[in-house]
Design a protein around this motif. Structure first.
Motif, mmCIF file in Angstrom:
data_model
loop_
_atom_site.group_PDB
_atom_site.id
_atom_site.type_symbol
_atom_site.label_atom_id
_atom_site.label_comp_id
_atom_site.label_asym_id
_atom_site.label_seq_id
_atom_site.Cartn_x
_atom_site.Cartn_y
_atom_site.Cartn_z
ATOM 1 N N PHE A 30 0.838 -1.187 0.000
ATOM 2 C CA PHE A 30 0.000 0.000 0.000
ATOM 3 C C PHE A 30 0.879 1.244 0.000
ATOM 4 C CE2 PHE A 30 -3.363 -2.830 0.890
ATOM 5 C CZ PHE A 30 -4.543 -2.146 0.690
ATOM 6 N N GLY A 31 0.816 1.997 -1.078
ATOM 7 C CA GLY A 31 1.557 3.249 -1.140
ATOM 8 C C GLY A 31 2.996 3.042 -1.542
ATOM 9 N N ARG A 32 3.261 3.004 -2.827
ATOM 10 C CA ARG A 32 4.636 2.842 -3.295
ATOM 11 C C ARG A 32 5.464 4.079 -2.972
ATOM 12 N NH1 ARG A 32 4.691 -0.103 -9.201
ATOM 13 N NH2 ARG A 32 3.259 -1.805 -8.719
ATOM 14 N N LEU A 33 6.740 3.857 -2.770
ATOM 15 C CA LEU A 33 7.688 4.955 -2.596
ATOM 16 C C LEU A 33 8.652 4.950 -3.781
ATOM 17 C CD1 LEU A 33 8.666 4.659 1.192
ATOM 18 C CD2 LEU A 33 6.864 6.060 0.170
ATOM 19 N N ASP A 34 9.087 6.143 -4.185
ATOM 20 C CA ASP A 34 10.121 6.224 -5.214
ATOM 21 C C ASP A 34 11.381 5.515 -4.730
ATOM 22 O OD1 ASP A 34 8.447 7.730 -6.785
ATOM 23 O OD2 ASP A 34 9.283 9.658 -6.152
ATOM 24 N N LYS A 35 12.227 5.133 -5.677
ATOM 25 C CA LYS A 35 13.469 4.442 -5.336
ATOM 26 C C LYS A 35 14.301 5.236 -4.337
ATOM 27 C CE LYS A 35 17.689 2.542 -7.421
ATOM 28 N NZ LYS A 35 18.424 2.307 -8.683
ATOM 29 N N ASP A 36 14.387 6.558 -4.520
ATOM 30 C CA ASP A 36 15.188 7.405 -3.633
ATOM 31 C C ASP A 36 14.575 7.569 -2.250
ATOM 32 O OD1 ASP A 36 17.310 7.883 -5.249
ATOM 33 O OD2 ASP A 36 16.935 10.022 -5.545
ATOM 34 N N THR A 37 13.253 7.476 -2.156
ATOM 35 C CA THR A 37 12.564 7.767 -0.899
ATOM 36 C C THR A 37 12.728 6.620 0.088
ATOM 37 O OG1 THR A 37 10.924 9.053 -2.119
ATOM 38 C CG2 THR A 37 10.367 8.434 0.129
ATOM 39 N N SER A 38 13.053 6.964 1.315
ATOM 40 C CA SER A 38 13.194 5.974 2.384
ATOM 41 C C SER A 38 11.945 5.987 3.260
ATOM 42 C CB SER A 38 14.425 6.300 3.241
ATOM 43 O OG SER A 38 14.336 7.632 3.747
ATOM 44 N N GLY A 39 11.848 4.972 4.154
ATOM 45 C CA GLY A 39 10.813 5.024 5.170
ATOM 46 C C GLY A 39 9.825 3.887 5.181
ATOM 47 N N ALA A 40 8.725 4.099 5.914
ATOM 48 C CA ALA A 40 7.753 3.062 6.236
ATOM 49 C C ALA A 40 6.932 2.648 5.021
ATOM 50 C CB ALA A 40 6.823 3.542 7.344
ATOM 51 N N VAL A 41 6.857 1.336 4.800
ATOM 52 C CA VAL A 41 6.046 0.760 3.722
ATOM 53 C C VAL A 41 5.159 -0.325 4.322
ATOM 54 C CG1 VAL A 41 6.079 -0.553 1.573
ATOM 55 C CG2 VAL A 41 7.761 1.260 1.937
ATOM 56 N N LEU A 42 3.873 -0.280 4.001
ATOM 57 C CA LEU A 42 2.901 -1.239 4.512
ATOM 58 C C LEU A 42 2.600 -2.302 3.470
ATOM 59 C CD1 LEU A 42 0.644 -2.154 6.528
ATOM 60 C CD2 LEU A 42 -0.842 -0.463 5.410
ATOM 61 N N ALA A 43 2.728 -3.576 3.859
ATOM 62 C CA ALA A 43 2.377 -4.692 2.981
ATOM 63 C C ALA A 43 1.302 -5.534 3.648
ATOM 64 C CB ALA A 43 3.607 -5.547 2.680
ATOM 65 N N VAL A 44 0.387 -6.054 2.846
ATOM 66 C CA VAL A 44 -0.759 -6.808 3.346
ATOM 67 C C VAL A 44 -0.586 -8.279 3.013
ATOM 68 C CG1 VAL A 44 -3.272 -6.948 3.343
ATOM 69 C CG2 VAL A 44 -2.159 -4.766 2.913
ATOM 70 N N LYS A 45 -0.924 -9.146 3.947
ATOM 71 C CA LYS A 45 -0.667 -10.567 3.794
ATOM 72 C C LYS A 45 -1.843 -11.362 3.224
ATOM 73 C CE LYS A 45 2.593 -10.943 7.687
ATOM 74 N NZ LYS A 45 2.868 -11.699 8.925
ATOM 75 N N ASN A 46 -3.057 -10.816 3.262
ATOM 76 C CA ASN A 46 -4.190 -11.585 2.766
ATOM 77 C C ASN A 46 -5.255 -10.687 2.177
ATOM 78 O OD1 ASN A 46 -6.195 -10.915 4.992
ATOM 79 N ND2 ASN A 46 -4.558 -11.843 6.206
ATOM 80 N N ARG A 47 -6.179 -11.291 1.440
ATOM 81 C CA ARG A 47 -7.197 -10.558 0.693
ATOM 82 C C ARG A 47 -8.132 -9.784 1.621
ATOM 83 N NH1 ARG A 47 -10.559 -14.329 -2.962
ATOM 84 N NH2 ARG A 47 -8.533 -14.487 -3.975
#
Length: 312
Positions: free
Chosen positions: A134-151
């Protein structure tokens, strides 16, 4: 895969129908309820199978058995590059993406991305691969990324994003000092004709809104500033274009600013804080990613220079 979710009927919901309780209080979708009805032990009250038109009493214990088949990224191969996990439960995982790492592979031999590393991490735990980020970051951008495990979690988090319950706060170092020190940038954006990866402000573009707050000024010959930001919309390069549009492009930005400067070799943008509700329990979750070393060194101050409540 299956997941059992539950809820207890409070006094104010005395007499509510089971189907309504499942939707209103347990946030199940109509499709989830429909599928659960035909499963053995799919919808139960106090341990006994019940029809969804039945009435509930205060204190009733309601359970539903959901199918949570993973929407696995089929083409993502595991890559043992290592990740920093900031938060994890059975439905979601938040990781700290370093600058310079892509979020998803783009074909060819590009197999060291955050998605590949997450695949290796989850498979190493005996879980399936990455579902959705959820919410891609550019290659240069650092920080928190949220990933979901199920539908099921993905459906609920998408609803939260639409309702403004899922959002990120960012930190950026910008050229100059924004005036006023706090404000709202409401300027539509669209791609530059013939340059799909470059955006510009245009009245014919899609609505884009950014909130910013000046947090600190950096004592350099060319005055720079630390700014906190939050997005109401999520357009490509939104923060970068909006800040450049008020005369404060992000430091190190090669597209909308002056490019790399000594001490800051990349665009100085960091996804600092992510806020969401646990998809099934509704518990509020707020996760922070520490300010990366290159931004801390450039600022020559500790990450405690700003209040944790200062950023938008």
């Amino acid at each position: 895969m299956e997941k059992r979710v539950s809820g207890i009927v409070e006094k104010e919901d005395e007499g509510i129908r089971l189907g309504h309780f499942l939707r209103k209080n347990m946030h199940l979708t109509k499709n989830e309820i429909s599928r659960a009805k035909f499963r053995q032990g799919g919808i139960c009250v106090n341990g006994e199978r019940r029809k969804v038109n039945g009435l509930l009493k205060a204190g009733d214990f309601v359970e539903a058995l959901l199918e949570t088949e993973d929407e696995v990224s089929k083409g993502v191969e595991a890559f043992e590059g290592g990740i920093t996990v900031l938060y994890e439960d059975q439905d979601v995982v938040v990781v700290d993406k370093p600058s310079g790492l892509k979020v998803h592979p783009t074909g060819g031999t590009d197999d060291d991305t955050l998605a590949n590393r997450l695949a290796a991490y989850l498979r190493g735990k005996g879980e399936d691969s990455v579902i959705r980020i959820f919410g891609r970051l550019d290659k240069d951008t650092s920080g928190a990324v949220l990933a979901v495990k199920n539908r099921g979690a993905a459906v609920r988090l998408e609803r939260q994003r639409e309702q403004g319950q899922l959002f990120k706060s960012y930190l950026a170092i910008v050229e100059g000092t924004p005036e006023p020190g706090e404000g709202k940038i409401d300027k539509p954006l669209r791609p530059v004709p013939g340059q799909r990866n470059r955006m510009y402000v245009d009245t014919e573009g899609k609505r884009a809104v950014t909130y910013y707050t000046l947090l600190d000024e950096v004592p350099r010959p060319e005055k720079d500033s630390l700014v906190g930001l939050r997005l109401e919309t999520g357009r490509t390069h939104q923060i970068r274009v909006h800040m450049a549009s008020i005369g404060c492009p992000l430091l190190g930005d090669p597209l909308y600013g002056k490019g790399a400067v000594q001490g800051m070799e990349r665009t100085a943008l960091h996804a600092w804080r992510i806020h969401f509700l646990q998809p099934f329990t509704g518990e509020e979750v707020q996760v922070e990613a520490p300010l990366p070393e290159d931004m801390r060194l450039f600022l020559s101050i500790s990450s405690d220079c700003f209040s944790k409540n200062a950023a938008p």
